[in-house]
Design a protein around this motif. Structure first.
Motif, mmCIF file in Angstrom:
data_model
loop_
_atom_site.group_PDB
_atom_site.id
_atom_site.type_symbol
_atom_site.label_atom_id
_atom_site.label_comp_id
_atom_site.label_asym_id
_atom_site.label_seq_id
_atom_site.Cartn_x
_atom_site.Cartn_y
_atom_site.Cartn_z
ATOM 1 N N TYR A 53 0.829 -1.201 0.000
ATOM 2 C CA TYR A 53 0.000 0.000 0.000
ATOM 3 C C TYR A 53 0.869 1.259 0.000
ATOM 4 O O TYR A 53 0.617 2.207 -0.757
ATOM 5 C CB TYR A 53 -0.911 -0.023 1.225
ATOM 6 N N GLU A 54 1.904 1.271 0.830
ATOM 7 C CA GLU A 54 2.782 2.446 0.917
ATOM 8 C C GLU A 54 3.564 2.647 -0.378
ATOM 9 O O GLU A 54 3.763 3.787 -0.829
ATOM 10 C CB GLU A 54 3.731 2.283 2.106
ATOM 11 N N VAL A 55 4.021 1.539 -0.993
ATOM 12 C CA VAL A 55 4.756 1.641 -2.263
ATOM 13 C C VAL A 55 3.840 2.198 -3.348
ATOM 14 O O VAL A 55 4.235 3.082 -4.132
ATOM 15 C CB VAL A 55 5.312 0.261 -2.673
ATOM 16 N N ALA A 56 2.599 1.694 -3.411
ATOM 17 C CA ALA A 56 1.649 2.176 -4.426
ATOM 18 C C ALA A 56 1.306 3.645 -4.188
ATOM 19 O O ALA A 56 1.208 4.431 -5.145
ATOM 20 C CB ALA A 56 0.379 1.331 -4.387
ATOM 21 N N ASP A 57 1.137 4.022 -2.936
ATOM 22 C CA ASP A 57 0.831 5.415 -2.604
ATOM 23 C C ASP A 57 1.990 6.324 -3.009
ATOM 24 O O ASP A 57 1.788 7.395 -3.605
ATOM 25 C CB ASP A 57 0.556 5.531 -1.113
ATOM 26 N N ILE A 99 -0.747 7.104 -14.433
ATOM 27 C CA ILE A 99 -1.450 7.528 -13.217
ATOM 28 C C ILE A 99 -2.775 6.793 -13.081
ATOM 29 O O ILE A 99 -3.166 6.365 -11.988
ATOM 30 C CB ILE A 99 -1.673 9.056 -13.229
ATOM 31 N N SER A 100 -3.490 6.616 -14.201
ATOM 32 C CA SER A 100 -4.767 5.901 -14.156
ATOM 33 C C SER A 100 -4.569 4.460 -13.675
ATOM 34 O O SER A 100 -5.341 3.946 -12.851
ATOM 35 C CB SER A 100 -5.405 5.912 -15.554
ATOM 36 N N SER A 101 -3.522 3.811 -14.173
ATOM 37 C CA SER A 101 -3.225 2.439 -13.754
ATOM 38 C C SER A 101 -2.843 2.383 -12.284
ATOM 39 O O SER A 101 -3.282 1.496 -11.534
ATOM 40 C CB SER A 101 -2.103 1.870 -14.624
ATOM 41 N N LEU A 102 -2.030 3.350 -11.839
ATOM 42 C CA LEU A 102 -1.614 3.396 -10.433
ATOM 43 C C LEU A 102 -2.800 3.663 -9.514
ATOM 44 O O LEU A 102 -2.878 3.111 -8.406
ATOM 45 C CB LEU A 102 -0.532 4.459 -10.245
ATOM 46 N N GLU A 103 -3.727 4.511 -9.958
ATOM 47 C CA GLU A 103 -4.910 4.808 -9.145
ATOM 48 C C GLU A 103 -5.782 3.565 -8.981
ATOM 49 O O GLU A 103 -6.308 3.317 -7.890
ATOM 50 C CB GLU A 103 -5.706 5.946 -9.775
ATOM 51 N N ASP A 104 -5.952 2.793 -10.049
ATOM 52 C CA ASP A 104 -6.726 1.549 -9.946
ATOM 53 C C ASP A 104 -6.069 0.582 -8.958
ATOM 54 O O ASP A 104 -6.742 -0.036 -8.125
ATOM 55 C CB ASP A 104 -6.858 0.895 -11.316
ATOM 56 N N LYS A 139 -6.543 1.890 -5.374
ATOM 57 C CA LYS A 139 -7.891 1.689 -4.862
ATOM 58 C C LYS A 139 -8.090 0.244 -4.367
ATOM 59 O O LYS A 139 -8.710 0.010 -3.323
ATOM 60 C CB LYS A 139 -8.923 2.013 -5.944
ATOM 61 N N ILE A 140 -7.545 -0.702 -5.136
ATOM 62 C CA ILE A 140 -7.655 -2.106 -4.736
ATOM 63 C C ILE A 140 -6.928 -2.348 -3.417
ATOM 64 O O ILE A 140 -7.454 -2.985 -2.494
ATOM 65 C CB ILE A 140 -7.098 -3.019 -5.834
ATOM 66 N N LEU A 141 -5.702 -1.835 -3.313
ATOM 67 C CA LEU A 141 -4.921 -2.020 -2.087
ATOM 68 C C LEU A 141 -5.561 -1.297 -0.907
ATOM 69 O O LEU A 141 -5.563 -1.798 0.219
ATOM 70 C CB LEU A 141 -3.492 -1.529 -2.296
ATOM 71 N N ARG A 167 -8.342 -3.402 0.365
ATOM 72 C CA ARG A 167 -7.815 -4.544 1.113
ATOM 73 C C ARG A 167 -7.340 -4.130 2.498
ATOM 74 O O ARG A 167 -7.527 -4.863 3.478
ATOM 75 C CB ARG A 167 -6.674 -5.199 0.335
ATOM 76 N N VAL A 168 -6.739 -2.948 2.595
ATOM 77 C CA VAL A 168 -6.294 -2.442 3.905
ATOM 78 C C VAL A 168 -7.505 -2.135 4.785
ATOM 79 O O VAL A 168 -7.513 -2.439 5.990
ATOM 80 C CB VAL A 168 -5.406 -1.195 3.729
ATOM 81 N N GLU A 169 -8.543 -1.535 4.196
ATOM 82 C CA GLU A 169 -9.758 -1.238 4.961
ATOM 83 C C GLU A 169 -10.432 -2.524 5.442
ATOM 84 O O GLU A 169 -11.003 -2.557 6.540
ATOM 85 C CB GLU A 169 -10.731 -0.426 4.104
ATOM 86 N N ASP A 170 -10.342 -3.582 4.627
ATOM 87 C CA ASP A 170 -10.946 -4.857 5.010
ATOM 88 C C ASP A 170 -10.229 -5.508 6.185
ATOM 89 O O ASP A 170 -10.749 -6.463 6.780
ATOM 90 C CB ASP A 170 -10.964 -5.822 3.819
ATOM 91 N N LEU A 171 -9.032 -5.048 6.511
ATOM 92 C CA LEU A 171 -8.335 -5.563 7.684
ATOM 93 C C LEU A 171 -9.016 -5.122 8.980
ATOM 94 O O LEU A 171 -8.770 -5.706 10.037
ATOM 95 C CB LEU A 171 -6.875 -5.105 7.687
ATOM 96 N N GLN A 172 -9.857 -4.116 8.864
ATOM 97 C CA GLN A 172 -10.651 -3.692 10.024
ATOM 98 C C GLN A 172 -11.984 -4.446 9.984
ATOM 99 O O GLN A 172 -12.827 -4.185 9.138
ATOM 100 C CB GLN A 172 -10.885 -2.186 10.005
#
Length: 232
Positions: free
Chosen positions: A20-24, A64-69, A72-74, A77-82
């Protein structure tokens, strides 16, 4: 007691947080690069240079469009950890801290049970497959599915409570204790119980399939055994 949407626990995943941090970071760098290209496009007066920059901008926008997609997926997944409560109710899992703290979990694994103590309760009855003929025959004879049942709790074998069949599963399942079984759901009024019902509590159930002769009641299982294994 928990409310719907309340945070129950957070799962840690170092690998996922790193992704997530790398993608951000990659997305932020790409946006900064795009701003620099746009600024360079506004400042240059060379037509050839402008055409080159426009090409770079178009390429960067796709990146940028590819990175944003991907981001969003990552992020999802991070939100689903909650893990949040899907409904209001009471946590029925015992010793949560000892059971879950600092232990590995797999995707799809059950972590917490929440009982909706304000909703409808039911009995999940496992009927041996070879006894289903009596039940289905009684439903046909009486032209109804909700045959009456009688049950008692394993903690109180003396007192009996009434109920009725709610639904019959259309497939056969496997049970370690009883072999092939069919699961039946029975409804009952929980207010008639002397104690608060518990998830997974053991009960014994009798289903009323109609009148039979005393001889059949006493020796029916023996007759069916011989029919099953010796009848040609």
């Amino acid at each position: 007691r928990v409310e719907k949407g309340e945070l129950l626990l957070t799962i840690k995943s170092d690998d996922l947080h790193k992704e997530y941090e790398v993608a951000d970071g990659s997305l932020k760098i790409a946006k900064v690069t795009l701003q620099a290209l746009e600024r360079e496009l506004r400042e240059t007066g060379d037509p050839a240079k402008k055409a080159e920059i426009i090409g770079k901008i178009a390429q960067k926008l796709k990146e940028i469009s590819s990175l944003e997609d991907q981001f969003k997926i990552l992020k999802k997944r991070v939100e689903d950890l909650q893990v949040r409560a899907p409904r209001a109710g009471v946590v029925a899992t015992f010793q949560l801290t000892q059971t879950l703290l600092n232990r590995p979990v797999r995707r799809g694994e059950m972590l917490i049970e929440i009982k909706d103590d304000q909703g409808e309760w039911h009995l999940q009855v496992e009927v041996e497959e070879h006894r289903m003929g009596h039940l289905l025959g009684a439903q046909i004879d009486q032209s109804k599915i909700d045959l009456p049942v009688e049950f008692h709790l394993a903690t109180n074998a003396v007192k009996k409570f009434p109920g009725k069949i709610k639904s019959v599963e259309t497939r056969t399942n496997s049970s370690q204790e009883s072999g092939s079984i069919v699961v039946i759901l029975c409804s009952f009024d929980k207010t008639q119980l002397d104690v608060e019902p518990r998830i997974g509590a053991d009960v014994r159930v009798k289903i009323d399939c109609g009148q039979r002769s005393l001889g059949y009641v006493l020796f029916g299982d023996v007759a069916e055994f011989f029919q099953k294994y010796f009848w040609l």
